[in-house]
Design a protein around this motif. Structure first.
Motif, PDB file in Angstrom:
ATOM      1  N   UNK A   4       9.026   5.845 -14.655  1.00 21.77           N
ATOM      2  CA  UNK A   4       8.907   4.502 -14.664  1.00 21.77           C
ATOM      3  C   UNK A   4      10.095   4.188 -13.993  1.00 21.77           C
ATOM      4  N   UNK A   5      11.488   4.723 -14.385  1.00 25.87           N
ATOM      5  CA  UNK A   5      12.522   4.364 -13.691  1.00 25.87           C
ATOM      6  C   UNK A   5      12.442   4.519 -12.101  1.00 25.87           C
ATOM      7  N   UNK A   6      12.083   6.026 -12.097  1.00 23.02           N
ATOM      8  CA  UNK A   6      12.100   6.515 -10.520  1.00 23.02           C
ATOM      9  C   UNK A   6      11.186   5.698  -9.674  1.00 23.02           C
ATOM     10  N   UNK A   7       9.824   5.271 -10.320  1.00 19.66           N
ATOM     11  CA  UNK A   7       8.922   4.852  -9.668  1.00 19.66           C
ATOM     12  C   UNK A   7       9.378   3.203  -9.038  1.00 19.66           C
ATOM     13  N   UNK A   8      10.188   2.529 -10.101  1.00 18.95           N
ATOM     14  CA  UNK A   8      10.482   1.383  -9.873  1.00 18.95           C
ATOM     15  C   UNK A   8      11.460   1.343  -8.682  1.00 18.95           C
ATOM     16  N   UNK A   9      12.357   2.371  -8.867  1.00 18.81           N
ATOM     17  CA  UNK A   9      13.412   2.511  -7.850  1.00 18.81           C
ATOM     18  C   UNK A   9      12.992   2.505  -6.261  1.00 18.81           C
ATOM     19  N   UNK A  10      11.811   3.382  -6.539  1.00 18.45           N
ATOM     20  CA  UNK A  10      11.315   3.381  -5.018  1.00 18.45           C
ATOM     21  C   UNK A  10      10.528   2.286  -4.457  1.00 18.45           C
ATOM     22  N   UNK A  11       9.857   1.387  -5.518  1.00 15.72           N
ATOM     23  CA  UNK A  11       9.217   0.512  -5.068  1.00 15.72           C
ATOM     24  C   UNK A  11      10.517  -0.627  -4.407  1.00 15.72           C
TER      25      UNK A  11
ATOM     26  N   UNK B  87       0.713  -1.289  -0.067  1.00 14.69           N
ATOM     27  CA  UNK B  87       0.027  -0.018  -0.030  1.00 14.69           C
ATOM     28  C   UNK B  87       0.966   0.964  -0.108  1.00 14.69           C
ATOM     29  N   UNK B  88       1.863   1.366   0.938  1.00 13.13           N
ATOM     30  CA  UNK B  88       2.564   2.671   1.199  1.00 13.13           C
ATOM     31  C   UNK B  88       3.626   2.605  -0.019  1.00 13.13           C
ATOM     32  N   UNK B  89       4.105   1.709  -0.333  1.00 12.87           N
ATOM     33  CA  UNK B  89       5.112   1.490  -1.725  1.00 12.87           C
ATOM     34  C   UNK B  89       4.276   2.006  -2.962  1.00 12.87           C
ATOM     35  N   UNK B  90       3.072   1.640  -3.349  1.00 13.62           N
ATOM     36  CA  UNK B  90       2.378   1.926  -4.390  1.00 13.62           C
ATOM     37  C   UNK B  90       1.948   3.548  -4.436  1.00 13.62           C
ATOM     38  N   UNK B  91       1.646   4.165  -3.194  1.00 16.23           N
ATOM     39  CA  UNK B  91       1.214   5.261  -3.056  1.00 16.23           C
ATOM     40  C   UNK B  91       2.555   6.222  -3.350  1.00 16.23           C
ATOM     41  N   UNK B  92       3.634   5.795  -2.669  1.00 15.36           N
ATOM     42  CA  UNK B  92       4.815   6.625  -2.783  1.00 15.36           C
ATOM     43  C   UNK B  92       5.238   6.787  -4.393  1.00 15.36           C
ATOM     44  N   UNK B  93       5.091   5.436  -5.082  1.00 10.04           N
ATOM     45  CA  UNK B  93       5.501   5.332  -6.657  1.00 10.04           C
ATOM     46  C   UNK B  93       4.599   6.390  -7.325  1.00 10.04           C
ATOM     47  N   UNK B  94       3.206   6.401  -7.019  1.00 11.71           N
ATOM     48  CA  UNK B  94       2.345   7.174  -7.770  1.00 11.71           C
ATOM     49  C   UNK B  94       2.715   8.600  -7.602  1.00 11.71           C
TER      50      UNK B  94
END
Ligand code: AMP
Ligand code: MG
Length: 324
Positions: free
Chosen positions: A179-186, A50-57
Motif C-alpha cells: 500500500x505504501x509503494x502503490x500510494x507513492x506511485x500514485x 488510468x495509467x496511474x491506477x495500472x502502475x499502482x496495481x
C-alpha cells in the motif's frame, strides 16, 4: 481558404478537440484484482488516473511475487531452505523489510514476529486443509521460531538463522508495504485523490474528489461485510485492521484464526476481536495491527506509547470499543 473549406476545418476541429481534451480532464477509475492473498480495490481520480491506477496495481503484483514463499525463484524461498549458520543474500528491498520487521518485533515485545512460519504451516489456516496440530508438534515448531534468532548483516544484505528449520513469512506486513509503494506511485503521478484497499489494509491518498476527507468504515467483527462499528475520516494516512474473523476455521465448535501468539503458537486470545491502527506508514500500521491484536488492551496502551503518531482502536470480546 474558401468558406466551404473553412467550415469543414472548423467542424473537424470541433470533433477532434473534445476528444483530445478528454485526456486532460479529471476522471475516476476503479481497478479490482486478487493479490497478496486478498481482494485489491483501487479508486483513483485525476487526469492520469488510468495509467496511474495500472502502475499502482502492477507494483502490488510485483510485491506479491516478491513475497511468495512457495516459488523456488523467490528470495524468501532460498532463505527459508537455509540451514543454521548459512548466510543467504536477499535483495536490498527484502532486507529492509526484514530489518523493519525485526525492529517492530523488538518494540512490541515480540508480539509481531515474522519467524512464526513453521508454526503457521502446522495450522495451515487459509489453505484447504487447516487442522488443529498436536501440542507436541506446536512445541517442536516453536523451537524454530524467534526473531532474535535471525542475524541481519546490513553490509552485504545477508540473513542468517541461528537454528535449523527457521523460516520467514512477511504476510503480516506485506499488504501495508504494498500500500505504501502503490500510494507513492500514485502521488508521483500527480494523483491527489485515491483510495487503496488491500483486503482491509486501506491507504487514503489526499481527499475524495468532492474535497471531503475519505471516510473508512471499521468492520464489526463477525457481522455482515459492510456493517461498521465506527467510521473514521482520514487523509494521506493508512487505516489497517487485523481481525480474528478475517481468516479462520472451525473444529468442534471452536474457532481457530490466523493471528498467532508467538509465546505459545496458538491463535491469539487476548480479549479482542479486532485491532485497527491508523498512521501514515501503512507497513507499520499493518505490522502493529497484528501486534496489537496479539497484545490485547494492556499491550495496545504500551504500543501506543512506544510509537509516535499512531492511533489504535480495539473491538473487545464484549463488543466494547477502546481507543488509544
Ligand atoms: P494480518 O492479517 O495483517 O493481521 O496478518 C496476519 C498474517 O501474518 C497471518 O496470516 C500470518 O501470515 C502472519 N502472522 C500471524 N501471526 C503473526 C504474528 N504474531 N506476527 C507476525 N506475523 C503473523
Ligand atoms: Mg498486519
Amino acid at each position: 481558404m474558401n468558406v466551404k473549406k473553412y467550415l469543414t476545418v472548423l467542424v473537424a476541429a470541433a470533433i477532434v478537440l473534445p476528444a483530445a481534451s478528454c485526456a486532460f480532464r479529471e476522471k475516476t477509475v476503479k481497478r479490482s484484482d486478487f493479490a497478496l492473498n486478498t481482494l485489491i480495490n483501487i479508486t483513483v481520480t485525476g487526469k492520469s488516473a488510468d495509467s496511474a491506477a495500472d502502475a499502482a496495481l502492477a507494483e502490488i503484483k510485483r510485491i506479491d511475487a516478491l513475497m511468495n514463499t512457495h516459488s523456488s525463484k523467490s528470495a524468501l524461498y532460498a532463505l527459508n531452505c537455509a540451514s543454521a549458520g548459512e548466510r543467504v543474500r536477499v535483495s536490498a528491498e527484502i532486507f529492509k523489510l526484514i530489518k523493519t520487521s525485526a525492529q517492530i518485533s523488538e518494540k512490541t515485545g515480540g508480539a509481531f514476529d515474522i519467524t512464526l512460519k513453521p508454526v503457521a504451516d502446522l495450522w495451515a489456516i487459509g489453505t484447504e486443509n487447516p487442522r488443529v496440530p498436536q501440542s507436541g508438534e506446536i512445541l517442536g515448531a516453536l523451537e524454530k521460531t524467534g526473531y532474535e534468532n535471525m542475524i541481519l548483516n546490513e553490509e552485504d544484505c545477508t540473513v542468517e538463522f541461528k537454528k535449523d528449520g527457521m523460516q520467514i513469512d512477511l504476510g503480516g506486513i506485506a499488504k501495508g508495504y504494498a500500500a505504501n509503494r502503490a500510494a507513492e506511485i500514485l502521488k508521483n503521478a500527480g494523483i491527489k485523490s485515491a483510495l487503496l484497499d488491500l483486503g482491509g489494509n486501506v491507504y487514503a491518498v489526499g481527499q475524495r474528489s468532492d474535497g471531503q476527507r475519505w471516510r473508512v468504515g471499521l468492520q464489526t467483527p463477525w457481522k455482515t461485510r459492510g456493517e461498521y462499528f465506527k467510521t473514521v475520516s482520514v487523509s494521506d494516512t493508512s487505516v489497517v485492521t487485523s481481525g480474528a474473523y478475517e481468516r479462520y476455521f472451525e473444529d468442534n465448535s471452536e474457532i481457530y484464526h490466523h493471528i498467532l501468539n508467538p509465546e505459545n503458537g496458538y491463535p491469539s486470545k487476548s480479549g479482542i476481536q479486532s485491532a485497527t491502527v491508523i498512521c501514515t506508514d501503512s507497513a507499520l500500521a499493518d505490522a502493529l495491527s497484528t501486534a496489537v491484536f496479539v497484545s490485547g488492551s494492556e499491550g495496545a496502551r504500551r504500543i501506543a506509547e512506544n510509537f509516535d503518531n499512531v492511533k489504535i482502536i480495539l473491538y473487545t470480546d464484549d463488543g466494547e470499543i477502546l481507543e488509544y
